[in-house]
Design a protein around this motif. Structure first.
Motif, PDB file in Angstrom:
ATOM      1  N   ILE A 288       6.730   8.843   7.499  1.00 27.52           N
ATOM      2  CA  ILE A 288       7.324   9.508   8.401  1.00 27.52           C
ATOM      3  C   ILE A 288       7.546   9.414   9.997  1.00 27.52           C
ATOM      4  CG2 ILE A 288       8.010  11.752   9.877  1.00 27.52           C
ATOM      5  CD1 ILE A 288       6.626  13.266   7.415  1.00 27.52           C
ATOM      6  N   ALA A 289       6.809   8.864  10.933  1.00 30.68           N
ATOM      7  CA  ALA A 289       6.842   7.614  11.410  1.00 30.68           C
ATOM      8  C   ALA A 289       6.519   6.830  12.185  1.00 30.68           C
ATOM      9  CB  ALA A 289       4.887   7.555  12.668  1.00 30.68           C
ATOM     10  N   GLN A 290       7.168   5.852  11.604  1.00 31.82           N
ATOM     11  CA  GLN A 290       8.220   4.564  11.366  1.00 31.82           C
ATOM     12  C   GLN A 290       9.424   4.664  10.848  1.00 31.82           C
ATOM     13  OE1 GLN A 290       6.203   3.049   8.078  1.00 31.82           O
ATOM     14  NE2 GLN A 290       4.435   1.208   9.441  1.00 31.82           N
ATOM     15  N   GLY A 291       9.970   6.240  10.562  1.00 35.31           N
ATOM     16  CA  GLY A 291      11.534   6.533   9.935  1.00 35.31           C
ATOM     17  C   GLY A 291      11.987   5.589   9.195  1.00 35.31           C
ATOM     18  N   ARG A 292      11.030   5.481   8.462  1.00 35.32           N
ATOM     19  CA  ARG A 292      11.566   5.472   6.987  1.00 35.32           C
ATOM     20  C   ARG A 292      12.203   6.011   6.143  1.00 35.32           C
ATOM     21  NH1 ARG A 292       7.470   0.416   4.936  1.00 35.32           N
ATOM     22  NH2 ARG A 292       6.935  -0.424   6.382  1.00 35.32           N
ATOM     23  N   PRO A 293      13.214   5.550   5.313  1.00 33.62           N
ATOM     24  CA  PRO A 293      13.834   7.477   4.242  1.00 33.62           C
ATOM     25  C   PRO A 293      13.005   8.295   3.952  1.00 33.62           C
ATOM     26  CG  PRO A 293      14.232   4.912   3.928  1.00 33.62           C
ATOM     27  CD  PRO A 293      13.743   4.651   4.744  1.00 33.62           C
ATOM     28  N   ILE A 294      13.920   9.246   3.761  1.00 28.51           N
ATOM     29  CA  ILE A 294      13.465  10.504   3.628  1.00 28.51           C
ATOM     30  C   ILE A 294      12.397  10.196   2.077  1.00 28.51           C
ATOM     31  CG2 ILE A 294      13.555  13.518   2.893  1.00 28.51           C
ATOM     32  CD1 ILE A 294      15.257  12.800   5.187  1.00 28.51           C
ATOM     33  N   SER A 295      14.243   9.794   1.159  1.00 30.27           N
ATOM     34  CA  SER A 295      13.120   9.377  -0.261  1.00 30.27           C
ATOM     35  C   SER A 295      11.563   8.710  -0.705  1.00 30.27           C
ATOM     36  CB  SER A 295      14.026   7.710  -0.713  1.00 30.27           C
ATOM     37  OG  SER A 295      14.177   6.830  -0.044  1.00 30.27           O
ATOM     38  N   ASN A 296      11.426   7.852   0.915  1.00 26.92           N
ATOM     39  CA  ASN A 296      10.053   7.586   0.925  1.00 26.92           C
ATOM     40  C   ASN A 296       8.844   8.705   0.559  1.00 26.92           C
ATOM     41  OD1 ASN A 296      11.274   4.918   0.504  1.00 26.92           O
ATOM     42  ND2 ASN A 296       9.639   4.092   2.094  1.00 26.92           N
ATOM     43  N   TRP A 297       8.845   9.576   1.876  1.00 30.06           N
ATOM     44  CA  TRP A 297       8.341  10.975   2.056  1.00 30.06           C
ATOM     45  C   TRP A 297       6.867  11.258   0.718  1.00 30.06           C
ATOM     46  CZ3 TRP A 297      11.150  13.680   6.280  1.00 30.06           C
ATOM     47  CH2 TRP A 297      11.379  12.584   7.441  1.00 30.06           C
ATOM     48  N   PHE A 298       7.509  11.312  -0.298  1.00 33.40           N
ATOM     49  CA  PHE A 298       7.069  12.179  -1.618  1.00 33.40           C
ATOM     50  C   PHE A 298       7.465  11.637  -2.866  1.00 33.40           C
ATOM     51  CE2 PHE A 298       8.458  14.913   1.614  1.00 33.40           C
ATOM     52  CZ  PHE A 298       7.658  15.323   2.081  1.00 33.40           C
ATOM     53  N   SER A 299       7.303   9.964  -2.453  1.00 29.40           N
ATOM     54  CA  SER A 299       7.556   9.570  -3.688  1.00 29.40           C
ATOM     55  C   SER A 299       6.967   8.181  -3.606  1.00 29.40           C
ATOM     56  CB  SER A 299       8.957   8.992  -3.981  1.00 29.40           C
ATOM     57  OG  SER A 299       8.860   8.203  -5.563  1.00 29.40           O
ATOM     58  N   LEU A 300       5.739   7.999  -4.166  1.00 25.19           N
ATOM     59  CA  LEU A 300       5.130   6.529  -4.524  1.00 25.19           C
ATOM     60  C   LEU A 300       6.377   5.395  -4.485  1.00 25.19           C
ATOM     61  CD1 LEU A 300       1.227   7.533  -5.307  1.00 25.19           C
ATOM     62  CD2 LEU A 300       2.457   7.283  -3.067  1.00 25.19           C
ATOM     63  N   MET A 301       6.475   5.279  -5.695  1.00 22.14           N
ATOM     64  CA  MET A 301       7.772   4.476  -6.180  1.00 22.14           C
ATOM     65  C   MET A 301       8.515   4.077  -4.774  1.00 22.14           C
ATOM     66  SD  MET A 301       7.516   2.692  -8.316  1.00 22.14           S
ATOM     67  CE  MET A 301       8.079   1.139  -9.033  1.00 22.14           C
ATOM     68  N   ASN A 302       9.213   4.917  -4.601  1.00 20.79           N
ATOM     69  CA  ASN A 302      10.159   4.861  -3.769  1.00 20.79           C
ATOM     70  C   ASN A 302      10.442   3.930  -2.502  1.00 20.79           C
ATOM     71  OD1 ASN A 302      11.914   5.668  -5.465  1.00 20.79           O
ATOM     72  ND2 ASN A 302      12.441   8.249  -4.281  1.00 20.79           N
TER      73      ASN A 302
ATOM     74  N   ILE B 129      -0.764   8.131   5.027  1.00 22.63           N
ATOM     75  CA  ILE B 129       0.696   6.962   4.466  1.00 22.63           C
ATOM     76  C   ILE B 129       2.327   7.394   4.510  1.00 22.63           C
ATOM     77  CG2 ILE B 129       1.550   4.859   3.400  1.00 22.63           C
ATOM     78  CD1 ILE B 129      -1.098   4.627   3.861  1.00 22.63           C
ATOM     79  N   THR B 130       1.936   9.171   4.060  1.00 25.18           N
ATOM     80  CA  THR B 130       2.552   9.969   4.102  1.00 25.18           C
ATOM     81  C   THR B 130       3.480  10.180   5.662  1.00 25.18           C
ATOM     82  OG1 THR B 130       2.579  11.044   2.647  1.00 25.18           O
ATOM     83  CG2 THR B 130       3.929  12.013   3.537  1.00 25.18           C
ATOM     84  N   LEU B 131       2.090  10.721   6.680  1.00 19.43           N
ATOM     85  CA  LEU B 131       3.155  10.966   8.362  1.00 19.43           C
ATOM     86  C   LEU B 131       2.743   9.238   8.696  1.00 19.43           C
ATOM     87  CD1 LEU B 131      -0.566  13.290   9.118  1.00 19.43           C
ATOM     88  CD2 LEU B 131       2.155  13.577   8.638  1.00 19.43           C
ATOM     89  N   LEU B 132       2.305   8.236   7.857  1.00 12.70           N
ATOM     90  CA  LEU B 132       2.821   7.054   8.300  1.00 12.70           C
ATOM     91  C   LEU B 132       4.591   6.454   8.377  1.00 12.70           C
ATOM     92  CD1 LEU B 132       2.027   4.291   9.828  1.00 12.70           C
ATOM     93  CD2 LEU B 132       0.943   3.168   7.725  1.00 12.70           C
TER      94      LEU B 132
ATOM     95  N   VAL C  79       0.619  -0.480  -0.408  1.00 16.25           N
ATOM     96  CA  VAL C  79      -0.315  -0.297   0.187  1.00 16.25           C
ATOM     97  C   VAL C  79       1.190   1.337   0.165  1.00 16.25           C
ATOM     98  CG1 VAL C  79      -1.686   0.909   1.004  1.00 16.25           C
ATOM     99  CG2 VAL C  79      -1.822  -1.414   1.271  1.00 16.25           C
ATOM    100  N   SER C  80       1.114   1.827  -0.663  1.00 21.57           N
ATOM    101  CA  SER C  80       1.465   3.013  -1.000  1.00 21.57           C
ATOM    102  C   SER C  80       0.844   4.527  -0.879  1.00 21.57           C
ATOM    103  CB  SER C  80       2.528   3.071  -2.197  1.00 21.57           C
ATOM    104  OG  SER C  80       0.804   3.269  -3.682  1.00 21.57           O
ATOM    105  N   LYS C  81      -0.046   4.350  -0.650  1.00 24.19           N
ATOM    106  CA  LYS C  81      -1.436   5.490  -0.886  1.00 24.19           C
ATOM    107  C   LYS C  81      -1.975   5.604  -0.358  1.00 24.19           C
ATOM    108  CE  LYS C  81      -2.222  10.205  -2.982  1.00 24.19           C
ATOM    109  NZ  LYS C  81      -3.161  10.930  -4.440  1.00 24.19           N
ATOM    110  N   SER C  82      -2.967   5.833   0.864  1.00 24.21           N
ATOM    111  CA  SER C  82      -4.443   5.569   2.023  1.00 24.21           C
ATOM    112  C   SER C  82      -5.144   7.297   1.304  1.00 24.21           C
ATOM    113  CB  SER C  82      -4.937   5.098   3.292  1.00 24.21           C
ATOM    114  OG  SER C  82      -5.180   5.022   2.805  1.00 24.21           O
ATOM    115  N   PRO C  83      -6.245   7.613   0.802  1.00 25.14           N
ATOM    116  CA  PRO C  83      -6.703   9.218   1.314  1.00 25.14           C
ATOM    117  C   PRO C  83      -7.405   9.325   2.841  1.00 25.14           C
ATOM    118  CG  PRO C  83      -8.343   7.474   0.127  1.00 25.14           C
ATOM    119  CD  PRO C  83      -6.955   6.816   0.660  1.00 25.14           C
TER     120      PRO C  83
END
Length: 386
Positions: free
Chosen positions: A121-135, A116-119, A96-100
């Protein structure tokens, strides 16, 4: 300078604690189990379940939450040890890469704020994930591979017919060997680029559900705003998926999209997690006509486990849905499609599958029919497609 250093250390500690604690709090609230294990069933049901050589479930979103799937958890629905404990051979893990925000069954905007963006960030996933659905997609793919590598050579990442056969053969002598097949829930993850389909395939993705809860570049969602069918980009994706022997999952697609893909695809398709409209009248569920169409194409239907698609008495609803499909098109089109760890409450976790066996026995299903539902249909379908 000393004060600044203290502030920075304090912020790092807060962030570290937040990434350890907040994600688990979020998941516990989103993925409850209504009845906790251990589960008790009759000796007849347990004996039959334990004799099953291949148990498979078609939909689980456990990769989203950041748990270490090699460790047994006391929350959430699926991890590798519980798969072993529950005699489950194969789990389809979806990304799941995006949820409204405000996600609902009726109408969701493509432009709605993304949960999913906030999730991430909260999980400490790479910054490259924050704004890229493919990443985000590639990261979750890598995590499944890492979990598999860390699981004492008892996990097989299913990418081909050969891998599936390896799993089948291994389980003849060791039931602790389990497998996972990787999928994407919503082709918005491709970001409108066909080359991203190639990247996903190289990362191990073998299944794509074109839609999730909102419309995207491939077409319309059953819960979107447009009701559109397959776009030109969507046709390119379906054509390439056919060429790569990838599995097309019609869960969440609009009715027009459903028909368009069935007409356009040269290969059978599935619906990984769904309900039946004759049991619960919901836009999330399939009509009798849709069931007949996917069966005519050689597809299978995974029956989901949560109340919004099967009713308040989930066990009764699961069996009623399976019976409806069986009576309409035949037992060979019925499968398990739990939607585990998909932000839903379920009646039991993955160790509770014997409960389904017992309920099916009570409703007069034969042993051969139960074996088909619990995994043999999935095995046959995957052997034909991969």
């Amino acid at each position: 300078m000393k004060k600044l250093l203290i502030i920075l250390i304090s912020l790092l500690l807060i962030y570290w604690v937040a990434t350890l604690i907040v994600p688990s709090i979020i998941e516990k609230g989103n993925n409850p189990v209504k009845n906790l294990p251990p589960y008790e069933v009759s000796e007849e049901a347990l004996s039959l379940f334990n004799s099953l050589e291949f148990v498979a479930d078609l939909h689980c979103d456990a990769l989203l939450w950041g748990r270490d799937l090699t460790k047994k958890s006391d929350y959430g629905h699926v991890d590798f040890p519980r798969m072993q404990e529950g005699n489950v051979a194969l789990q389809v893990f979806t990304i799941v890469s995006k949820s409204p925000k405000g996600q609902n069954m009726d109408a969701n905007s493509t432009d709605a704020q993304d949960n999913i963006t906030l999730l991430n960030i909260a999980q400490g996933r790479p910054i490259s994930n924050w704004f890229s659905l493919m990443n985000r997609t590639l990261h979750q793919s890598e995590k499944l591979q890492e979990f598999g590598n860390d699981f004492n050579e008892q996990f097989i990442f299913i990418k081909s017919k050969e891998d599936l056969n390896k799993l089948i053969q291994a389980r003849k002598t060791d039931r602790n060997v389990i497998g996972g097949l990787l999928g994407i829930e919503g082709a918005h993850a491709l970001e409108g680029k066909l080359e991203n389909l190639e990247k996903a395939y190289e990362a191990g993705v073998r299944l794509i559900g074109p839609m999730h809860f909102f419309d995207n570049e491939m077409g319309g969602s059953a819960h979107g705003m447009s009701g559109d069918g397959l776009t030109d980009f969507g046709k390119q994706v379906i054509k390439r998926m056919n060429e790569l022997n990838m599995i097309i999952d019609l869960a969440h697609v609009s009715p027009k999209m459903y028909d368009d893909i069935l007409d356009f695809s040269e290969k059978p398709v599935m619906v990984s997690h769904t309900g039946i409209r004759a049991v619960v009248n919901s836009p999330r569920n399939l009509s009798d006509e849709q069931i007949k169409k996917i069966a005519a194409k050689g597809g299978i239907l995974g029956i989901a486990f949560f109340d919004m698609v099967v009713g308040d008495d989930e066990i009764k609803g699961i069996v009623a849905s399976m019976k409806r499909v069986k009576n309409l098109v035949g037992i060979e089109h019925v499968a398990l499609g739990s939607d585990y760890d998909g932000s839903v409450a379920v009646p039991f976790d993955i160790t509770g599958f014997p409960i389904i066996v017992e309920a099916l026995l009570r409703e007069g299903f034969t042993e051969d029919e139960i074996r088909a539902i619990m995994g043999e249909n999935v095995k046959r379908f995957l052997m034909d497609i991969l």
